[in-house]
Design an enzyme around this catalytic site. Structure first.
Site, mmCIF file in Angstrom:
data_model
loop_
_atom_site.group_PDB
_atom_site.id
_atom_site.type_symbol
_atom_site.label_atom_id
_atom_site.label_comp_id
_atom_site.label_asym_id
_atom_site.label_seq_id
_atom_site.Cartn_x
_atom_site.Cartn_y
_atom_site.Cartn_z
ATOM 1 C CE LYS A 45 -3.479 2.837 0.484
ATOM 2 N NZ LYS A 45 -4.366 3.128 -0.679
ATOM 3 C CG ASN A 69 -10.471 3.581 -4.392
ATOM 4 O OD1 ASN A 69 -9.821 4.332 -3.657
ATOM 5 N ND2 ASN A 69 -10.093 3.287 -5.638
ATOM 6 C CB SER A 70 -13.117 8.097 -2.110
ATOM 7 O OG SER A 70 -12.434 9.293 -1.754
ATOM 8 C CG ASN A 128 0.279 6.503 -6.018
ATOM 9 O OD1 ASN A 128 -0.069 7.001 -7.094
ATOM 10 N ND2 ASN A 128 -0.578 5.953 -5.172
ATOM 11 C CB CYS A 131 -3.302 9.204 -4.590
ATOM 12 S SG CYS A 131 -4.768 9.043 -3.529
ATOM 13 C CE LYS A 165 -1.141 2.088 -10.341
ATOM 14 N NZ LYS A 165 -1.444 1.390 -9.099
ATOM 15 C CG ASN A 194 -3.892 5.188 -9.222
ATOM 16 O OD1 ASN A 194 -4.907 4.675 -8.748
ATOM 17 N ND2 ASN A 194 -2.912 5.667 -8.474
ATOM 18 N N GLY A 220 -11.710 -1.827 -12.656
ATOM 19 C CA GLY A 220 -12.463 -2.972 -13.187
ATOM 20 C C GLY A 220 -12.739 -2.857 -14.675
HETATM 21 O O1 RRO Z 1 -5.899 5.406 -1.100
HETATM 22 C C1 RRO Z 1 -6.554 5.754 -2.110
HETATM 23 O O2 RRO Z 1 -7.607 6.391 -2.027
HETATM 24 C C2 RRO Z 1 -6.102 5.448 -3.472
HETATM 25 C C3 RRO Z 1 -4.809 5.666 -3.908
HETATM 26 BR BR1 RRO Z 1 -3.432 6.204 -2.787
HETATM 27 C C4 RRO Z 1 -4.486 5.456 -5.268
HETATM 28 O O3 RRO Z 1 -3.362 5.644 -5.735
HETATM 29 N N1 RRO Z 1 -5.483 5.044 -6.098
HETATM 30 C C5 RRO Z 1 -6.737 4.836 -5.674
HETATM 31 O O4 RRO Z 1 -7.614 4.464 -6.477
HETATM 32 N N2 RRO Z 1 -7.040 5.036 -4.342
#
Ligand code: RRO
Length: 311
Positions: A45, A69-70, A128, A131, A165, A194, A220
């Site tokens: 992670k 996701n958030s 990364n 994000c 990334k 990402n 997905g």
């Molecule tokens: O943790 C996140 O919300 C997250 C990160 Br760091 C990322 O690089 N990509 C993502 O979809 N969620």
């Protein structure tokens, strides 16, 4: 039997399949399960300078065609992951690994990378730059000026193997501009892609995640064509010394095959790993090998990057 072995820089992997950062990699326990699976490696992670709780829940939802996701960068702090990969690298049967990192500012990123540089870690680092989910913090790699200033500073002190990334790009001019920046630096790899940032998924009349009123990164099935386009666009543009890791929409051997055909040297699995668990690596490896047998391919080199065009 065909081989799905691969290399990134000077590192060898028995299998080209692994997790995508963020999925199944928050704790040592989860990372141990990936290590014990058929995956060729794991990535941790993304670790920040300090431990973070992340955004309020619910913050991840499986959807009909993938996920949103958030998370907001919840993690145990970069030192936790750094200590773990150093511990593993001293063990004889250990795979090679990727340590994912980023600061909440360029200054924090440099503090973290200087600590990694000074450490005993000899493996790969994935910075990364993409994000999408920390309120008030834009996706770094959409800002080419900031990206260039971070990389130029990083390579003044960082000599260990480093890749980035990336977020998905959607314009040919942006592929050209981004590749021109990355080609100036001794990157070992770029990882495309990402999640597609700031999508919105609705059930009945309501969003499915709480942070940012429902906006979140999409993964997905939705993202596979975008991921393949980014893998191939960078494969066509980057110096051959910069390898590509393909991530996005992989849930079958066919999906992995397509990423490799577009130029990927390693293939990461996020949403489908979250849904299916670490046994997915054995299933997809077997599916990929079956395709290779059917086509008469012995190794990934036989078809990597060899996408056919229509004349
Ligand atoms: O943790 C996140 O919300 C997250 C990160 Br760091 C990322 O690089 N990509 C993502 O979809 N969620």
């Amino acid at each position: 039997m065909p081989s799905t072995a691969t290399t990134i820089g000077n590192f060898a992997f028995d299998n080209c399949l692994m997790n995508a950062a963020g999925v199944y990699c928050m704790t040592r326990q989860e990372l141990d399960e990936i290590e014990a699976s058929a995956a060729g490696s794991f990535v941790t992670k993304t670790g920040t300078l300090e431990e973070r709780q992340g955004n309020p829940e619910p913050r991840y939802s499986d959807t009909a065609l993938g996920s949103i996701n958030s998370m907001g960068l919840p993690n145990l702090g970069f030192q936790y992951y750094l200590d773990y990969v150093i511990e593993l690298q001293d063990q004889p049967q250990s795979k090679n690994h990727f340590l994912s990192l980023v600061g909440l500012s360029p200054e924090e990123t440099h503090i973290i990378l200087k600590a990694v540089q000074a450490s005993e870690y000899q493996g790969l680092v994935e910075l990364n730059l993409s994000c999408p989910n920390v309120p008030g913090k834009p996706q770094i790699a959409y800002d080419f000026e900031t990206t260039e200033s971070i990389l130029s500073e990083v390579f003044s002190y960082f000599t260990k193997p480093l890749g980035v990334k990336l977020p998905p790009y959607f314009d040919i001019v942006h592929f050209d501009q981004a590749a021109a920046v990355f080609n100036k630096y001794p990157l070992v790899f770029v990882n495309c892609i990402n999640s597609i940032g700031n999508g919105l998924v609705i059930e009945d009349e309501t969003v499915v995640i709480k942070p940012k009123n429902g906006f979140g990164g999409i993964g997905g099935d939705y993202v596979k064509p975008t991921a393949l386009a980014n893998v191939h666009a960078f494969y066509q543009r980057l110096n051959p010394s910069i390898q590509i890791i393909g991530t996005g929409g992989v849930k079958s051997g066919r999906d992995a095959f397509e990423h490799i055909l577009c130029g990927a040297s390693m293939v990461q699995i996020g949403t489908a790993l979250h849904q299916e668990g670490p046994s997915i690596f054995e299933r997809i490896t077997n599916e990929l090998k079956a395709i290779m047998i059917e086509k008469g391919y012995q190794s990934l080199e036989d078809f990597r990057g060899k996408l056919h065009y229509i004349n």
